[in-house]
Design an enzyme around this catalytic site. Structure first.
Site, PDB file in Angstrom:
ATOM      1  N   GLY A   1      -1.786  10.276   5.744  1.00 29.64           N
ATOM      2  CA  GLY A   1      -1.662   9.610   4.313  1.00 29.64           C
ATOM      3  C   GLY A   1      -2.826   8.244   4.242  1.00 29.64           C
ATOM      4  O   GLY A   1      -3.127   7.748   5.517  1.00 29.64           O
TER       5      GLY A   1
ATOM      6  N   ASP B   1       1.890   9.889  13.064  1.00 25.69           N
ATOM      7  CA  ASP B   1       2.345  10.840  14.164  1.00 25.69           C
ATOM      8  C   ASP B   1       1.874  12.328  14.279  1.00 25.69           C
ATOM      9  O   ASP B   1       1.533  12.717  15.200  1.00 25.69           O
ATOM     10  CB  ASP B   1       3.877  10.876  13.954  1.00 25.69           C
ATOM     11  CG  ASP B   1       4.411  11.307  12.763  1.00 25.69           C
ATOM     12  OD1 ASP B   1       4.047  10.745  11.810  1.00 25.69           O
ATOM     13  OD2 ASP B   1       5.164  12.310  12.789  1.00 25.69           O
TER      14      ASP B   1
ATOM     15  N   ASP C   1       4.245   3.322   6.998  1.00 24.14           N
ATOM     16  CA  ASP C   1       5.661   3.660   7.382  1.00 24.14           C
ATOM     17  C   ASP C   1       6.163   2.917   8.788  1.00 24.14           C
ATOM     18  O   ASP C   1       7.384   2.851   8.808  1.00 24.14           O
ATOM     19  CB  ASP C   1       6.036   5.219   7.637  1.00 24.14           C
ATOM     20  CG  ASP C   1       5.944   5.896   6.538  1.00 24.14           C
ATOM     21  OD1 ASP C   1       5.701   5.462   5.200  1.00 24.14           O
ATOM     22  OD2 ASP C   1       6.055   7.327   6.373  1.00 24.14           O
TER      23      ASP C   1
ATOM     24  N   GLU D   1      12.438   6.709   0.721  1.00 24.84           N
ATOM     25  CA  GLU D   1      12.478   8.229   0.348  1.00 24.84           C
ATOM     26  C   GLU D   1      12.960   9.126   1.428  1.00 24.84           C
ATOM     27  O   GLU D   1      13.343  10.032   0.975  1.00 24.84           O
ATOM     28  CB  GLU D   1      10.810   8.592   0.226  1.00 24.84           C
ATOM     29  CG  GLU D   1      10.148   8.643   1.245  1.00 24.84           C
ATOM     30  CD  GLU D   1       8.739   9.164   0.825  1.00 24.84           C
ATOM     31  OE1 GLU D   1       8.464   9.667  -0.032  1.00 24.84           O
ATOM     32  OE2 GLU D   1       8.066   9.099   1.860  1.00 24.84           O
TER      33      GLU D   1
ATOM     34  N   TYR E   1       2.235   5.310  -3.736  1.00 23.19           N
ATOM     35  CA  TYR E   1       0.884   5.525  -3.619  1.00 23.19           C
ATOM     36  C   TYR E   1      -0.078   4.226  -4.110  1.00 23.19           C
ATOM     37  O   TYR E   1      -1.143   4.163  -3.488  1.00 23.19           O
ATOM     38  CB  TYR E   1       0.472   6.576  -4.707  1.00 23.19           C
ATOM     39  CG  TYR E   1       1.166   8.073  -4.439  1.00 23.19           C
ATOM     40  CD1 TYR E   1       0.756   8.540  -3.403  1.00 23.19           C
ATOM     41  CD2 TYR E   1       2.136   8.702  -5.146  1.00 23.19           C
ATOM     42  CE1 TYR E   1       1.212   9.908  -3.048  1.00 23.19           C
ATOM     43  CE2 TYR E   1       2.486   9.611  -4.835  1.00 23.19           C
ATOM     44  CZ  TYR E   1       2.115  10.493  -3.702  1.00 23.19           C
ATOM     45  OH  TYR E   1       2.786  11.798  -3.422  1.00 23.19           O
ATOM     46  N   GLU E   2       0.431   3.420  -5.025  1.00 26.50           N
ATOM     47  CA  GLU E   2      -0.203   2.127  -5.186  1.00 26.50           C
ATOM     48  C   GLU E   2      -0.294   1.202  -4.022  1.00 26.50           C
ATOM     49  O   GLU E   2      -1.137   0.298  -4.126  1.00 26.50           O
ATOM     50  CB  GLU E   2       0.198   1.393  -6.314  1.00 26.50           C
ATOM     51  CG  GLU E   2       1.658   1.001  -6.192  1.00 26.50           C
ATOM     52  CD  GLU E   2       2.648   1.950  -6.604  1.00 26.50           C
ATOM     53  OE1 GLU E   2       3.364   1.771  -7.739  1.00 26.50           O
ATOM     54  OE2 GLU E   2       2.620   3.184  -6.477  1.00 26.50           O
ATOM     55  N   LEU E   3       0.153   1.405  -2.877  1.00 24.61           N
ATOM     56  CA  LEU E   3       0.320   0.582  -1.742  1.00 24.61           C
ATOM     57  C   LEU E   3      -0.872   1.149  -0.713  1.00 24.61           C
ATOM     58  O   LEU E   3      -1.232   0.458   0.042  1.00 24.61           O
ATOM     59  CB  LEU E   3       1.619   0.395  -0.933  1.00 24.61           C
ATOM     60  CG  LEU E   3       2.872   0.034  -1.878  1.00 24.61           C
ATOM     61  CD1 LEU E   3       4.046  -0.040  -0.891  1.00 24.61           C
ATOM     62  CD2 LEU E   3       2.401  -0.979  -2.539  1.00 24.61           C
ATOM     63  N   ARG E   4      -0.776   2.478  -0.650  1.00 25.09           N
ATOM     64  CA  ARG E   4      -1.524   2.975   0.499  1.00 25.09           C
ATOM     65  C   ARG E   4      -2.960   2.677   0.402  1.00 25.09           C
ATOM     66  O   ARG E   4      -3.638   2.477   1.315  1.00 25.09           O
ATOM     67  CB  ARG E   4      -1.429   4.652   0.388  1.00 25.09           C
ATOM     68  CG  ARG E   4      -0.062   5.126   0.459  1.00 25.09           C
ATOM     69  CD  ARG E   4      -0.019   6.559   0.459  1.00 25.09           C
ATOM     70  NE  ARG E   4      -0.627   7.415  -0.233  1.00 25.09           N
ATOM     71  CZ  ARG E   4      -0.899   8.637  -0.223  1.00 25.09           C
ATOM     72  NH1 ARG E   4      -0.170   9.385   0.768  1.00 25.09           N
ATOM     73  NH2 ARG E   4      -1.343   9.418  -1.081  1.00 25.09           N
TER      74      ARG E   4
END
Length: 458
Positions: free
Chosen positions: A24, A134, A161, A265, A328-331
């Site tokens: 991601g 990972d 993460d 999540e 999604y708005e953080l990635r």
């Protein structure tokens, strides 16, 4: 910015450094790409970026003219300010898909790996730098092992993460920027909850670890954060809801009808395996390229909202609950200063490791910065022998940092059940007797909890 493709790249044989982004998005990817390209070019190598992770490289239809980008310094010098990835990204893995269905221990798909290695050789790639989490690290290891020293491979740890097994408290890049942006958004939701007298259930990303949920909640001062490390396997949605429900009730004893609960999540994984999740939802839960259940298909926020709403309605109690996903708005956010500096160190360090002929990199290494120094960590040191996957780092519930986070949450504590005054107040909010309340909720204080050596709760 006009970025040209690599037309004619297939016939160019000058040694090159390849760059692959997998998994991601995370703030800072472009900073690594830019740093790698500039350092490689300054050392006489071509810098070749591959679009969309491994997705084209595993195919016989791989086309260098369409699927690669020759990186040039004039194009790279300012991209570190931007979010996203100029090479895009994809979750394509090099795992054997059939074995994923039958075995916990994964292995590479020899055909996929062979195609990747062949395309690398055709393009004259002598050094490879991968950027990812990972699963991307796992694919990079498979390629390094297959090439048996003919291709030097280094991996740069990237994930919001923060769950890669880096030593100590060394973060993965992207985490700090995502936490920063997430905390700002959460602060707005907290103000909205106070203004409208409602509760928000905010679900953040964090597949296996609760670093982001805990970090965002701690930075913003959320009412509470709930992370997967707190729960044993085969936890029920009712047990998770118990924690939030008792926080709501305790908050009400303080005269506050509003609050924000942050939920990682990955808590959904504690509800069971893929079959159990599918049964719970009444539909099949798909898996991603690496065999993980797609948590975007498991509406943990809605499940908790429905359970809590049902409980309060049964008491004849009105409550407004709103579930909200934050991820999604953080990635692809623009990286903050810490990641702007960190990614330049990692990109430069990755190239230096690849070019250092005195270092043996037989099966690849991960780049880390420890105490300000460049320290490679061999891939084999990060392998979980039971699964053959890259090991996962999780929140240490016995750490001081976690204890501080817990100290500022509003959660049901053992002391609340031992105080006649507080117990009576909680029971009144729940429309129970003190005895009934203690019997019903005493299990909550045993989840994810050790006695804090701290005084005071907000």
């Amino acid at each position: 910015m006009a970025i040209r493709s690599s037309k004619g790249l297939g016939i160019m044989k000058r040694p090159a450094m390849g760059v692959i982004v997998g998994g991601g998005p995370a703030p800072g990817i472009n900073g690594v790409i830019g740093a790698v390209a500039i350092e490689a070019l300054n050392n006489g190598l071509r810098a070749v970026g591959f679009f969309d992770g491994f997705s084209h490289l595993v195919s016989d239809d791989f086309d260098p003219d369409e699927h690669t980008l020759e990186l040039q310094i004039e194009q790279m010098s300012r991209i570190h300010f931007e979010g996203g990835s100029i090479l895009r990204t994809a979750r394509t893995s090099l795992l054997d898909d059939e074995q994923l269905k039958t075995s916990l221990k994964v292995r590479p798909d020899p055909d996929k790996v062979a195609r990747v290695c062949a395309h690398m050789a055709d393009l004259g790639i002598t050094h490879l730098l991968t950027i990812g989490g990972d699963d991307t690290a796992l694919s990079a290891r498979f390629v390094a092992e297959a090439m048996e020293g003919r291709l030097r491979v280094v991996h740069v740890p990237k994930t919001i993460d923060n769950d890669l097994p880096l030593p100590g408290d060394v973060p993965t890049f992207g985490f700090n920027s995502a936490r920063h942006v997430g905390a700002e958004i959460l602060a707005n939701l907290m103000e909205d909850s106070r203004t409208t007298q409602r509760w928000y259930l905010v679900v953040t990303m964090g597949r296996n670890a609760g670093f982001l949920a805990l970090g965002v909640g701690k930075a913003a001062g959320a009412t509470l954060s709930v992370i997967p490390e707190e729960f044993p396997d085969s936890t029920s949605i009712k047990e998770i809801a118990d924690i939030i429900e008792t926080s709501i009730l305790k908050r009400r004893t303080m005269g506050r009808q509003y609050g924000v609960a942050v939920i990682a999540e990955g808590v959904a994984y504690k509800l069971g395996d893929i079959e159990e999740l599918s049964e719970l939802l009444g539909k099949d839960v798909p898996v991603d390229a690496a065999g993980h259940p797609r948590l975007s298909e498991v509406p943990i926020g809605q499940l908790l909202k429905d359970e809590l709403r049902k409980r309060f309605a049964a008491r004849g109690d009105k409550i407004t609950l709103v579930s909200h996903s934050l991820g999604y708005e953080l990635r692809s956010a623009r990286p903050k200063t810490s990641d702007l500096c960190y990614t330049r160190d990692l990109g430069h360090g990755g190239v230096r490791l690849l070019l250092d002929a005195t270092r043996d990199l037989p099966n690849g290494v991960m780049v880390t910065l420890q105490d300000g120094n460049l320290v490679p960590v061999p891939f084999e040191d990060m392998v979980d022998p039971e699964t053959n996957r890259t090991r996962i780092r999780q929140v240490d519930l016995n750490s001081y940092s976690y204890s501080v986070a817990r100290a500022y949450m509003i959660r049901l504590e053992k002391a609340d059940l031992e105080s006649p005054t507080m117990l009576a107040a909680l029971a009144a909010e729940a429309k129970m007797t003190p005895h009934q309340f203690r019997e019903r909720y005493q299990g909550v204080v045993r989840l994810g909890r050790r006695e804090l050596d701290l005084v005071g709760h907000s």
